[in-house]
Design an enzyme around this catalytic site. Structure first.
Site, PDB file in Angstrom:
ATOM      1  N   GLN A 183      -8.106  -0.746 -16.187  1.00 39.29           N
ATOM      2  CA  GLN A 183      -8.817  -1.544 -15.340  1.00 39.29           C
ATOM      3  C   GLN A 183     -10.113  -1.271 -14.541  1.00 39.29           C
ATOM      4  O   GLN A 183     -11.190  -1.595 -14.764  1.00 39.29           O
ATOM      5  CB  GLN A 183      -7.897  -1.465 -13.778  1.00 39.29           C
ATOM      6  CG  GLN A 183      -8.139  -2.985 -13.078  1.00 39.29           C
ATOM      7  CD  GLN A 183      -7.452  -2.847 -11.413  1.00 39.29           C
ATOM      8  OE1 GLN A 183      -6.860  -3.856 -12.150  1.00 39.29           O
ATOM      9  NE2 GLN A 183      -7.471  -1.920 -10.976  1.00 39.29           N
ATOM     10  N   LEU A 218       0.667  -1.039  -0.409  1.00 40.18           N
ATOM     11  CA  LEU A 218      -0.213   0.136   0.082  1.00 40.18           C
ATOM     12  C   LEU A 218       0.916   1.055   0.196  1.00 40.18           C
ATOM     13  O   LEU A 218       2.209   1.246   0.883  1.00 40.18           O
ATOM     14  CB  LEU A 218      -0.685   0.288   0.739  1.00 40.18           C
ATOM     15  CG  LEU A 218      -1.771  -1.256   1.421  1.00 40.18           C
ATOM     16  CD1 LEU A 218      -3.021  -1.023   2.402  1.00 40.18           C
ATOM     17  CD2 LEU A 218      -2.553  -1.700  -0.518  1.00 40.18           C
ATOM     18  N   GLU A 255       0.375   5.609  -1.093  1.00 36.65           N
ATOM     19  CA  GLU A 255      -0.531   7.446  -1.095  1.00 36.65           C
ATOM     20  C   GLU A 255      -1.706   6.902  -1.930  1.00 36.65           C
ATOM     21  O   GLU A 255      -2.443   7.588  -1.585  1.00 36.65           O
ATOM     22  CB  GLU A 255      -0.130   8.149  -0.780  1.00 36.65           C
ATOM     23  CG  GLU A 255       0.286   9.482   0.559  1.00 36.65           C
ATOM     24  CD  GLU A 255      -0.563   8.932   1.071  1.00 36.65           C
ATOM     25  OE1 GLU A 255      -2.163   9.182   1.398  1.00 36.65           O
ATOM     26  OE2 GLU A 255      -0.341   8.656   2.413  1.00 36.65           O
ATOM     27  N   SER A 314       2.951   0.457  -6.689  1.00 35.26           N
ATOM     28  CA  SER A 314       3.883  -0.429  -6.083  1.00 35.26           C
ATOM     29  C   SER A 314       5.019  -0.580  -7.253  1.00 35.26           C
ATOM     30  O   SER A 314       6.082  -1.118  -6.972  1.00 35.26           O
ATOM     31  CB  SER A 314       2.781  -1.405  -6.384  1.00 35.26           C
ATOM     32  OG  SER A 314       1.801  -1.362  -5.406  1.00 35.26           O
ATOM     33  N   HIS A 347      -2.971   4.257  -2.312  1.00 39.35           N
ATOM     34  CA  HIS A 347      -3.787   2.905  -2.150  1.00 39.35           C
ATOM     35  C   HIS A 347      -4.934   3.734  -0.904  1.00 39.35           C
ATOM     36  O   HIS A 347      -5.888   3.724  -0.489  1.00 39.35           O
ATOM     37  CB  HIS A 347      -3.627   2.013  -1.610  1.00 39.35           C
ATOM     38  CG  HIS A 347      -2.750   1.014  -2.584  1.00 39.35           C
ATOM     39  ND1 HIS A 347      -1.633   0.808  -2.807  1.00 39.35           N
ATOM     40  CD2 HIS A 347      -3.343   0.491  -3.567  1.00 39.35           C
ATOM     41  CE1 HIS A 347      -1.114   0.370  -4.071  1.00 39.35           C
ATOM     42  NE2 HIS A 347      -2.157  -0.487  -4.212  1.00 39.35           N
TER      43      HIS A 347
HETATM   44  O1  PAF Z   1      -5.436  -3.065  -9.134  1.00 41.46           O
HETATM   45  C1  PAF Z   1      -5.051  -4.129  -8.261  1.00 41.46           C
HETATM   46  O2  PAF Z   1      -3.921  -3.966  -7.252  1.00 41.46           O
HETATM   47  C2  PAF Z   1      -5.552  -5.171  -8.493  1.00 41.46           C
HETATM   48  O3  PAF Z   1      -5.474  -5.401 -10.418  1.00 41.46           O
HETATM   49  C3  PAF Z   1      -7.066  -5.228  -7.825  1.00 41.46           C
HETATM   50  C4  PAF Z   1      -8.152  -5.097  -8.874  1.00 41.46           C
HETATM   51  C5  PAF Z   1      -6.604  -5.380  -6.757  1.00 41.46           C
HETATM   52  C6  PAF Z   1      -7.070  -7.166  -8.613  1.00 41.46           C
HETATM   53  O4  PAF Z   1      -6.477  -7.724  -8.338  1.00 41.46           O
END
Ligand code: PAF
Length: 284
Positions: free
Chosen positions: A153, A33, A35, A186, A37
């Site tokens: 995504q 994690l 900032e 990350s 996130h």
């Molecule tokens: O964005 C992410 O960290 C990943 O693609 C997710 C949405 C948690 C799915 O594993």
């Protein structure tokens, strides 16, 4: 804060939360994690009665030769950050818990998944959609939070949730950037000092694109050429793609005559970095 490793534990807690009429928010993550996130977690905490964070490095969204093994796993630091923000539940399952001995059912979102990141990572969105669908079924959130940094995504998950009638609202949160413009990720930790310095070329190229579009450039080819020039001049990065697409189905546009998504992916050393902006043409 509850830390659950099994689906049964989560279901039991969620049943109690539902019975008390509380709203449930969920932030799916792979941990590590940062900032970016944390901004999702804080928003979830502020907007929902019960805040769930999932931490699961999902193997099915990594292809052969990608960074599944080296992907940052920092559970203790992640746990402490969640605690500080006031998260109610962390769900951190094992691969076996999520996929059993053999998983035969997969979720594919057609069309939106096939280009941009989907072109060079053909397995990626199938893995993401399958795990997110599983997490939605386990956590049953009212609201789920995703970052705009992963714009494709986000679009794919929105579409999956709509097409498959998941009873969840998808909320997007703005990209969080370093002071010099680099989008938090990350994977930034794979960069050495020199590559980190070069990595700012992604946001600089996007900024140039935004200026060109705002000042009336309607030809996607011209904008992409200007972006390529910045990346070549300021880095040793290898461009995976630069695309200018519509905001919904993410199809390349022939002319920039409405708001568009400008997205790119660049390899720098072992890191593959992505970033994007939305840009709107000058008003006539
Ligand atoms: O964005 C992410 O960290 C990943 O693609 C997710 C949405 C948690 C799915 O594993």
């Amino acid at each position: 804060m509850i830390i659950a490793e099994t689906i049964a534990q989560v279901r039991e807690v969620i049943a109690g939360v539902r019975a008390s009429g509380k709203t449930i928010g969920c932030v799916p993550t792979m941990g590590g994690l940062h900032e970016g996130h944390l901004s999702l977690l804080r928003r979830c905490r502020a907007e929902c009665d019960f805040a769930v964070v999932t931490i699961f490095v999902n193997p099915t969204q990594f292809g052969p030769g990608e960074d599944l093994e080296s992907y940052p796993r920092t559970f203790e630091a992640d746990r402490a950050a969640c605690e500080e923000i006031g998260v109610d539940l962390i769900f951190a399952p094992s691969v076996k818990e999520m996929y059993g001995e053999e998983n035969l059912s997969w979720v594919n979102v057609e069309k939106i998944s096939s280009h941009l990141c989907g072109a060079s990572r053909p397995h990626f969105f199938r893995g993401v959609c399958t795990v997110v669908a599983k997490l939605f079924n386990i956590v049953t959130p009212d609201i789920a939070y995703f970052g705009q940094k992963d714009a494709q995504q986000l679009a794919v998950i929105r579409r999956m949730a709509a097409d498959l009638n998941f009873f969840v609202e998808i909320r997007s949160c703005p990209t969080v950037r370093e002071a010099d413009g680099l989008a938090l990720s990350s994977r930034n930790q794979y960069l050495d000092a020199d590559q980190r310095r070069q990595a700012v070329c992604l946001s600089r190229a996007l900024e140039r694109a935004r200026q060109l579009v705002a000042s009336g450039e309607t030809n996607p080819g011209a904008v992409i050429a200007a972006m390529k020039e910045i990346i070549a001049r300021e880095s040793q990065g290898r461009i995976d793609y630069i695309s200018i697409v519509d905001n919904e189905l993410l199809q390349p546009v022939a002319r920039i005559d409405r708001p568009v998504l400008i997205a790119l992916a660049v390899h720098l050393g072992t890191a593959r970095l992505i970033d994007n902006i939305t840009a709107a043409p000058a008003k006539k």
